[in-house]
Design a protein around this motif. Structure first.
Motif: not given
Length: 459
Positions: A413-417
């Motif tokens: 989820l850290n890959q999605d701001v």
């Protein structure tokens, strides 16, 4: 545990040479003096299908040694400074996201389990049996277990999967043979996940639709693990496909209205939601006497949500501890197996990400109606994709605590701001933080593996 598995464990002394070969044969956690050892192959190699089944049925070596370091680093709980100070060096460093390479069991245990499966797979081709079905189950089980342990290691010692950089990002050592002459070399992320998926897809063709015992792999377990792996890769089409495949074979959910809210151990081992039973050892940092549930997380459960009383117990100081483990044990051992609630949540998340609002609502409401007091649950009806996804992700966190899944979720989820999160710890006023994309989302490889085998260390 001993009573449950007494009919399935094999004679450890008889196979002690097999395990000595396994432990000493892996260059990254053996001493140099062992590397040239050549045990008598007739002693060290299992010779019958019973031998192979015996290895795979030994619960404490095959099912009960998954790594727990990721959960110690996750954000669903906190420690007081006093409790943190009583821990060993490794969990203290995991908790505050510091570099640390004396990893020990979180690195070596999964690799030794992988080596057991390689012993089984290498020996299987040399064993003659007329029972093809039995041989297929042994092969499929070994492939499933090998893939599951490689995947667990990848969540700790490699970056989160990113299709744009997977061919160049450093993965883990993939062990596909018991031959100790094969030097361990780190694969790329792409190669790591390709091997994991290949093993699982091969296992599906070999495993039974229903296991004789829930600590043994099965088709729904393999489908479920495929769904978990593809979700971690943000491959929502395949994650949805395999979650549906698993649930088509087994889809029981526990109605929490039938579960005691006051029981110390509310869920039995092998309960109705468990498809495949596996667990970690019991990390001291996550014992109920130390680990306090994040206050914001606890407050997110409404008064009619039975999880608020079934999953947690109140401490004397007003904080809360987790007690809702699916291991059936009253300790910090974490359930890491496959269960239907995880699959319903994968179905819900992937459906909304694949623009299927109807299926997403059906999946999340089918799960949540079993979690609320009888007659109090109002089905979620908001069809706005952004709000529905946020709701599903929140319920995923609330239903899958302490399963080593949260760390993987944070990483992907850290890959999605829109869903990235900065974590923080407060120890006597000293604040530690973990920002999205930090190198500390990847653990250092065990120092012995690096020193002995020359593996490239993580930053």
């Amino acid at each position: 545990m001993k009573k449950i598995f007494s009919n399935y464990t094999f004679h450890f002394i008889r196979y002690s040479y097999v395990f000595i070969l396994v432990i000493l044969g892996m260059p990254f956690y053996s001493c140099n003096k062992y590397l040239d050892a050549k045990p008598d192959a007739t002693i060290a190699t299992p010779s019958t299908i019973d031998d192979l089944e015996g290895i795979l049925n030994y619960y404490n070596f095959i099912n009960a040694r998954y790594p727990s370091a990721s959960e110690v680093s996750s954000d669903d709980y906190y420690l007081t400074a006093t409790d943190w100070s009583t821990l060993a060096d490794a969990p203290r460093n995991y908790y505050i996201w510091q570099k640390y390479d004396n990893i020990g069991g979180d690195y070596t245990a999964p690799y030794s389990t992988i080596e057991y499966t390689n012993v089984v797979l290498d020996a299987l081709s040399k064993i003659s049996t007329s029972d093809i079905s039995r041989k297929n189950i042994v092969q499929g089980s070994a492939l499933f277990i090998r893939a599951s342990n490689h995947y667990a290691l990848a969540q700790l010692f490699a970056k989160a999967y990113d299709k744009n950089t997977s061919n160049t990002d450093m993965g883990i050592v993939i062990r596909l043979t018991s031959d100790i002459a094969v030097k361990p070399v780190r694969s790329s992320i792409a190669e790591t996940y390709s091997s994991i998926l290949s093993d699982l897809q091969r296992s599906v063709l070999l495993l039974p639709a229903s296991p004789s015992q829930k600590f043994r792999p099965s088709k729904p377990a393999a489908y479920g693990m495929l769904a978990r792996v593809y979700l971690s890769m943000s491959d929502y089409k395949n994650a949805a496909l395999y979650a549906d495949s698993a649930l088509s074979l087994y889809n029981k959910l526990i109605n929490y209205n039938s579960v005691s809210t006051t029981a110390t151990i509310p869920f039995a081992q092998f309960n109705d939601e468990v498809i495949y039973d596996a667990r970690t050892s019991a990390p001291a940092a996550l014992s109920s006497s130390k680990a306090k549930i994040d206050t914001i997380l606890y407050a997110s459960y409404t008064v009619n949500d039975l999880r608020k009383t079934i999953l947690f117990k109140k401490n004397t100081n007003g904080s809360y501890a987790f007690k809702g483990n699916y291991t059936g044990q009253n300790n910090a051992s974490l359930f890491t197996g496959i269960a239907t609630n995880e699959l319903f949540l994968i179905r819900a998340e992937t459906a909304i990400r694949n623009a299927n609002v109807t299926v997403a609502l059906q999946a999340i409401n089918s799960l949540l109606i079993t979690r609320y007091k009888q007659g109090t649950y109002t089905p979620y009806t908001n069809t706005d994709p952004t709000q529905l996804l946020a709701f599903i992700l929140q319920e995923r966190r609330k239903d899958l605590l302490f399963r080593t899944l949260r760390w993987t979720d944070l990483r992907r989820l850290n890959q999605d701001v829109n869903y990235s999160k900065t974590l923080s710890r407060n120890l006597n006023g000293t604040i530690y933080t973990l920002v999205p994309g930090s190198e500390r989302y990847v653990f250092e490889i065990d120092r012995n593996a690096v020193n002995i085998s020359g593996l490239i260390q993580n930053p």
